[in-house]
Design a protein around this motif. Sequence first.
Motif, PDB file in Angstrom:
ATOM      1  N   TRP A 244       0.793  -1.157  -0.065  1.00  0.00           N
ATOM      2  CA  TRP A 244      -0.096   0.028   0.022  1.00  0.00           C
ATOM      3  C   TRP A 244       1.008   1.309  -0.044  1.00  0.00           C
ATOM      4  CZ3 TRP A 244      -4.500  -1.434  -1.410  1.00  0.00           C
ATOM      5  CH2 TRP A 244      -4.946  -2.816  -0.734  1.00  0.00           C
ATOM      6  N   ALA A 245       2.026   1.329   0.906  1.00  0.00           N
ATOM      7  CA  ALA A 245       2.722   2.433   0.931  1.00  0.00           C
ATOM      8  C   ALA A 245       3.538   2.680  -0.618  1.00  0.00           C
ATOM      9  CB  ALA A 245       3.920   2.274   1.926  1.00  0.00           C
ATOM     10  N   ALA A 246       3.734   1.582  -1.190  1.00  0.00           N
ATOM     11  CA  ALA A 246       4.445   1.662  -2.569  1.00  0.00           C
ATOM     12  C   ALA A 246       3.510   2.329  -3.706  1.00  0.00           C
ATOM     13  CB  ALA A 246       4.957   0.220  -3.122  1.00  0.00           C
ATOM     14  N   ILE A 247       2.172   2.282  -3.592  1.00  0.00           N
ATOM     15  CA  ILE A 247       1.290   3.006  -4.667  1.00  0.00           C
ATOM     16  C   ILE A 247       1.730   4.356  -4.862  1.00  0.00           C
ATOM     17  CG2 ILE A 247      -1.166   3.688  -5.004  1.00  0.00           C
ATOM     18  CD1 ILE A 247      -1.989   1.099  -3.460  1.00  0.00           C
ATOM     19  N   ARG A 248       2.113   5.074  -3.828  1.00  0.00           N
ATOM     20  CA  ARG A 248       2.572   6.449  -4.156  1.00  0.00           C
ATOM     21  C   ARG A 248       3.764   6.548  -5.388  1.00  0.00           C
ATOM     22  NH1 ARG A 248       3.803   8.523   1.615  1.00  0.00           N
ATOM     23  NH2 ARG A 248       2.103   6.937   2.163  1.00  0.00           N
ATOM     24  N   HIS A 249       4.492   5.527  -5.399  1.00  0.00           N
ATOM     25  CA  HIS A 249       5.660   5.518  -6.239  1.00  0.00           C
ATOM     26  C   HIS A 249       5.092   5.070  -7.991  1.00  0.00           C
ATOM     27  CE1 HIS A 249       8.176   6.274  -3.053  1.00  0.00           C
ATOM     28  NE2 HIS A 249       7.946   5.434  -2.351  1.00  0.00           N
ATOM     29  N   CYS A 250       3.746   4.631  -7.937  1.00  0.00           N
ATOM     30  CA  CYS A 250       3.225   4.061  -9.121  1.00  0.00           C
ATOM     31  C   CYS A 250       2.666   5.339 -10.041  1.00  0.00           C
ATOM     32  CB  CYS A 250       2.242   3.058  -8.966  1.00  0.00           C
ATOM     33  SG  CYS A 250       2.841   1.848  -8.046  1.00  0.00           S
ATOM     34  N   ASP A 251       2.220   5.234 -11.260  1.00  0.00           N
ATOM     35  CA  ASP A 251       2.043   6.067 -12.007  1.00  0.00           C
ATOM     36  C   ASP A 251       0.446   6.426 -12.034  1.00  0.00           C
ATOM     37  OD1 ASP A 251       4.395   6.750 -13.791  1.00  0.00           O
ATOM     38  OD2 ASP A 251       4.439   4.783 -13.829  1.00  0.00           O
TER      39      ASP A 251
END
Length: 453
Positions: A244-251
């Motif tokens: 979930w935290a990694a979504i901020r690094h997606c497009d």
Amino acid sequence: MDLKHWLARAVDAVDGWAAEFGSVAPHPSQVIDDSTFGAAFDEFTRRLRDNYPFFHPRYAGQMVRPPHPAAVVGYLAAMLLNPNNHAREGGPATTDMEREVVTQLAGMFGLPDALGHLTTSGTVANLEALWVARQARPGLGIAFSVDSHFTHARMCRLLGVEAYPVRVDDHGRIDLDALEELLRTGRVGTVVLTAGTTGTGTVDPIDDVVRLKERHDVRLHVDAAYGGFFTLLAGSGAVRPEPWAAIRHCDSVVVDPHKHGLQPYGCGAVLFADPAVARYYLHDSPYTYFTPSDLHLGEISLECSRAGAAAAALWLTFRLLPPTPEGLGQVLAVPRRTARRWARLLADSPYLDLYQEPDLDIVTYYPRRPTLAEVDEASRRVLHEGMHDPVDPVYLSTLRVDAEAFGRRHPDLVRDAGHAQVLRSVVMKPEAEAHVDALHSRIEELAAKGDHR
């Protein structure tokens, strides 16, 4: 909430506002007398009885639940005005509400600068995300797991883009080795990751795939249509926080408020991390867009007419249950607890086996039998008998699982068939928590009938 009271208040509020413009007599062509309407309404309500009790804990089948009363009141009040959120002049108030709820959704995913809007569904939201992906990575294909939603392959065909299905691991997550092998070919421009598959609720390892993003120069799109709101539990220990935290690094990311956001159909949303993708939507119209000078919703959407009532319903709901851990997160915590509780009951059951540990609130399980063919037959029988019992019904769904996937999870089962149906229950209603023990016992009772051990 007293729904009848607030529905009446909604009608009164709209009537009071309309009266400020002077009275208008209804045109005779549309006038229907009460007796005529009454006959049609009686038939209508009789027809509505041909439905499953989505509101009741007995219903643990598909991902369906009634909307929150606040959403119903908000939708009705705005629907009486019937605003169209394509452009601001079609609905100034609901356009502003849409901007506000989209900002809240973006904040939920850690995307403060995101560009986005509401859609009529997650399917349309995903179509927009993949359309932008095609524009940003022309000539390159789109990869997604074989367990992702079936519409991704369909959208690739629609967009004329090569589709690359990727195998999954023994929990149904996109296989990292297979994905990286594919990315090394240079044929893929976008990877779709799923935060909550519709079959099992599985969450892909988004955090691990983010590490491949720069290495292989690919875009990452997260299909969180089903599971997106579970990001609110990332700090609670109820879900693994890293994806979930990694979504901020997606497009881009898609989420459906008409699932765990407590909204009526249809209310989806698409968000883009980089607002510069607005350039792909560039267009003009000779008869609209005359009120604002800045970018408006009609200029960043593939859809034209969109119900302003959907934005109003979500706005009113978020005023009461905001998309924060302390707000809507408290609601999401209940189905997650319910799923974990049911998984523990299944682990101790003499008649049922857990197919796989739930990531979110979808529980998959099957009657204990020695072979795939017998599992399939028993699952179908439990489904049929449960749904058609006139005294003590229970409403479930099934999931077809191929023999290889079954074998990876349960190697001792004899694979005498190519696939088998397992039982699948979505416990997304908080009311299911108090009923899960009784629900489990009822399904055990049905599964035990055909157990001849």
